[in-house]
Scaffold this motif. Structure first.
Motif, short mmCIF file in Angstrom:
data_model
loop_
_atom_site.label_atom_id
_atom_site.label_comp_id
_atom_site.label_asym_id
_atom_site.label_seq_id
_atom_site.Cartn_x
_atom_site.Cartn_y
_atom_site.Cartn_z
N LEU A 1 0.84 -1.20 0.00
CA LEU A 1 0.00 0.00 0.00
C LEU A 1 0.87 1.25 0.00
CD1 LEU A 1 -2.83 -1.00 2.50
CD2 LEU A 1 -2.91 -0.96 0.01
N ILE A 2 0.43 2.25 -0.62
CA ILE A 2 1.01 3.59 -0.75
C ILE A 2 2.31 3.58 -1.57
CG2 ILE A 2 1.88 5.65 0.43
CD1 ILE A 2 0.00 4.89 2.76
N TYR A 3 3.34 2.85 -1.13
CA TYR A 3 4.64 2.92 -1.79
C TYR A 3 4.89 1.80 -2.80
CZ TYR A 3 5.57 6.44 1.70
OH TYR A 3 5.51 7.55 2.48
N GLY A 4 3.91 0.96 -3.04
CA GLY A 4 4.07 -0.11 -4.02
C GLY A 4 3.89 0.39 -5.45
N TYR B 1 1.27 -0.97 -8.45
CA TYR B 1 0.30 -1.94 -8.96
C TYR B 1 -0.92 -1.25 -9.53
CZ TYR B 1 -2.33 -1.27 -4.60
OH TYR B 1 -3.02 -0.72 -3.56
N TYR B 2 -1.66 -2.02 -10.33
CA TYR B 2 -2.92 -1.57 -10.90
C TYR B 2 -3.87 -2.76 -10.88
CZ TYR B 2 -6.32 0.23 -14.28
OH TYR B 2 -7.47 0.67 -14.89
N THR B 3 -4.99 -2.58 -10.20
CA THR B 3 -6.07 -3.57 -10.23
C THR B 3 -7.19 -3.02 -11.09
OG1 THR B 3 -5.46 -4.32 -8.02
CG2 THR B 3 -7.65 -4.94 -8.83
N ASP B 4 -7.57 -1.78 -10.82
CA ASP B 4 -8.54 -1.05 -11.62
C ASP B 4 -8.35 0.43 -11.34
OD1 ASP B 4 -10.03 -0.39 -9.24
OD2 ASP B 4 -11.12 -2.28 -9.42
N ALA B 5 -9.20 1.26 -11.90
CA ALA B 5 -9.03 2.71 -11.78
C ALA B 5 -9.00 3.19 -10.33
CB ALA B 5 -10.14 3.43 -12.54
N TYR B 6 -9.66 2.46 -9.46
CA TYR B 6 -9.75 2.88 -8.06
C TYR B 6 -8.77 2.15 -7.15
CZ TYR B 6 -13.97 4.83 -10.01
OH TYR B 6 -14.84 5.52 -10.79
N ARG B 7 -8.21 1.06 -7.62
CA ARG B 7 -7.24 0.30 -6.82
C ARG B 7 -5.92 0.23 -7.59
NH1 ARG B 7 -10.46 -5.04 -5.94
NH2 ARG B 7 -11.04 -4.47 -8.05
N ARG B 8 -5.12 1.27 -7.34
CA ARG B 8 -3.82 1.40 -7.99
C ARG B 8 -2.97 2.32 -7.13
NH1 ARG B 8 -3.58 6.54 -10.03
NH2 ARG B 8 -5.62 7.51 -10.32
N THR B 9 -1.69 2.30 -7.37
CA THR B 9 -0.81 3.23 -6.66
C THR B 9 -0.50 4.43 -7.55
OG1 THR B 9 1.09 1.96 -7.43
CG2 THR B 9 0.28 1.48 -5.20
N ALA B 10 -0.11 5.51 -6.91
CA ALA B 10 0.29 6.71 -7.65
C ALA B 10 1.48 6.42 -8.54
CB ALA B 10 0.60 7.85 -6.68
N SER B 11 2.31 5.48 -8.13
CA SER B 11 3.50 5.15 -8.93
C SER B 11 3.15 4.48 -10.25
CB SER B 11 4.45 4.26 -8.12
OG SER B 11 3.81 3.06 -7.75
N TRP B 12 1.97 3.93 -10.39
CA TRP B 12 1.56 3.32 -11.65
C TRP B 12 1.30 4.39 -12.71
CZ3 TRP B 12 1.55 -1.78 -12.96
CH2 TRP B 12 1.00 -2.10 -14.20
N THR B 13 0.83 5.56 -12.28
CA THR B 13 0.40 6.57 -13.25
C THR B 13 1.11 7.91 -13.14
OG1 THR B 13 -1.39 7.19 -11.74
CG2 THR B 13 -1.92 5.61 -13.49
N GLY B 14 1.86 8.16 -12.09
CA GLY B 14 2.50 9.45 -11.89
C GLY B 14 3.98 9.42 -12.20
N VAL B 15 4.46 10.37 -12.97
CA VAL B 15 5.85 10.42 -13.42
C VAL B 15 6.82 10.37 -12.24
CG1 VAL B 15 7.58 11.79 -14.66
CG2 VAL B 15 5.25 11.65 -15.54
#
Length: 148
Positions: free
Chosen positions: A44-47, A49-63
């Motif tokens: 959580l938080i620092y991982g 991953y992407y499960t769906d639009a609501y269950r993902r980390t910021a690191s999956w989508t943020g530069v």
């Protein structure tokens, strides 16, 4: 690289398209990394991953979040290192800043035909591209990230 080439100019319906939510480039880069064998980290938080639009980390989508995760800045588990362009390989990422203040784009390296920006070919979303030379971007700074 097969994933990057297949999905660079279109969207995989298994993932939300973040184009209208700030950009889809890092989401695409994460998809490529995962398709290439990088395991999701479901911490959580620092991982990462992407499960769906609501269950993902910021690191999956943020530069910046992807950068911090890959270099292990928040976890002490590095998965990548910043290198010079001479060490970049297909499957790596070259993050770009257009303003010189913060990094805003995460294209994926799909081919290397030399160590100059002309010979480093990228695939990306947001500014959709496949085999686009790094030299064609009007960037102020770059951060080549080699996946370990």
């Amino acid at each position: 690289m097969a994933y990057a080439r297949e999905w660079a100019l279109k969207r995989n319906p298994a993932y939300l398209d973040f184009e209208s939510l700030g950009g889809d480039c890092t989401n695409f880069a994460s998809q490529v990394l995962h398709a290439g064998g990088l395991a999701m980290d479901r911490t959580l938080i620092y991982g990462w991953y992407y499960t769906d639009a609501y269950r993902r980390t910021a690191s999956w989508t943020g530069v910046e979040y992807l950068y911090r995760h890959l270099l292990g800045l928040d976890t002490d588990r590095p998965r990548a290192t910043v290198v010079g362009l001479e060490s970049i390989r297909p499957g790596d990422i070259v993050q770009l800043t257009f303003t010189g203040q913060r990094y805003q784009h995460s294209p994926v390296v799909v081919a290397v035909e030399g160590t100059s920006p002309q010979g480093i070919l990228l695939a990306a979303h947001t500014y959709d591209a496949i085999d686009r030379p790094l030299s064609t971007y009007d960037y102020n700074g770059l951060r080549p990230i080699h996946i370990l």
